[in-house]
Design a protein around this motif. Sequence first.
Motif, PDB file in Angstrom:
ATOM      1  N   TYR A  43     110.066  83.143  -8.795  1.00  0.00           N
ATOM      2  CA  TYR A  43     110.538  83.503 -10.139  1.00  0.00           C
ATOM      3  C   TYR A  43     109.365  83.664 -11.110  1.00  0.00           C
ATOM      4  O   TYR A  43     109.354  84.579 -11.937  1.00  0.00           O
ATOM      5  N   ARG A  44     108.358  82.793 -11.006  1.00  0.00           N
ATOM      6  CA  ARG A  44     107.182  82.894 -11.888  1.00  0.00           C
ATOM      7  C   ARG A  44     106.420  84.191 -11.641  1.00  0.00           C
ATOM      8  O   ARG A  44     105.977  84.848 -12.593  1.00  0.00           O
ATOM      9  N   ILE A  45     106.267  84.546 -10.363  1.00  0.00           N
ATOM     10  CA  ILE A  45     105.575  85.792 -10.027  1.00  0.00           C
ATOM     11  C   ILE A  45     106.365  86.982 -10.576  1.00  0.00           C
ATOM     12  O   ILE A  45     105.797  87.906 -11.155  1.00  0.00           O
ATOM     13  N   ARG A  46     107.686  86.960 -10.385  1.00  0.00           N
ATOM     14  CA  ARG A  46     108.536  88.046 -10.885  1.00  0.00           C
ATOM     15  C   ARG A  46     108.406  88.181 -12.399  1.00  0.00           C
ATOM     16  O   ARG A  46     108.212  89.283 -12.929  1.00  0.00           O
ATOM     17  N   ASP A  47     108.496  87.055 -13.103  1.00  0.00           N
ATOM     18  CA  ASP A  47     108.403  87.096 -14.567  1.00  0.00           C
ATOM     19  C   ASP A  47     107.035  87.564 -15.034  1.00  0.00           C
ATOM     20  O   ASP A  47     106.924  88.325 -16.001  1.00  0.00           O
ATOM     21  N   TYR A  48     105.981  87.131 -14.346  1.00  0.00           N
ATOM     22  CA  TYR A  48     104.628  87.567 -14.711  1.00  0.00           C
ATOM     23  C   TYR A  48     104.479  89.068 -14.490  1.00  0.00           C
ATOM     24  O   TYR A  48     103.929  89.781 -15.338  1.00  0.00           O
ATOM     25  N   ALA A  49     104.991  89.570 -13.366  1.00  0.00           N
ATOM     26  CA  ALA A  49     104.895  91.008 -13.076  1.00  0.00           C
ATOM     27  C   ALA A  49     105.663  91.818 -14.117  1.00  0.00           C
ATOM     28  O   ALA A  49     105.214  92.897 -14.509  1.00  0.00           O
TER      29      ALA A  49
END
Length: 59
Positions: free
Chosen positions: A47-53
Amino acid sequence: MYKGRKKEYAPNGSKRFIYNGVLNGIKNGKSIAKISRETGIGRTQVYRIRDYAQSIDEL
């Protein structure tokens, strides 16, 4: 100015191959849980990677 620790899971981070794997999974419509199992990282990190992207307009 110091802004904290560098991101490992980022386009230019030390674990960019996992970052790219997560983005490919999201783009292909895989579930968060499946991406987590395939990459070996936790769902929260996915989820953190998705939000950062999304914040850098990569998704």
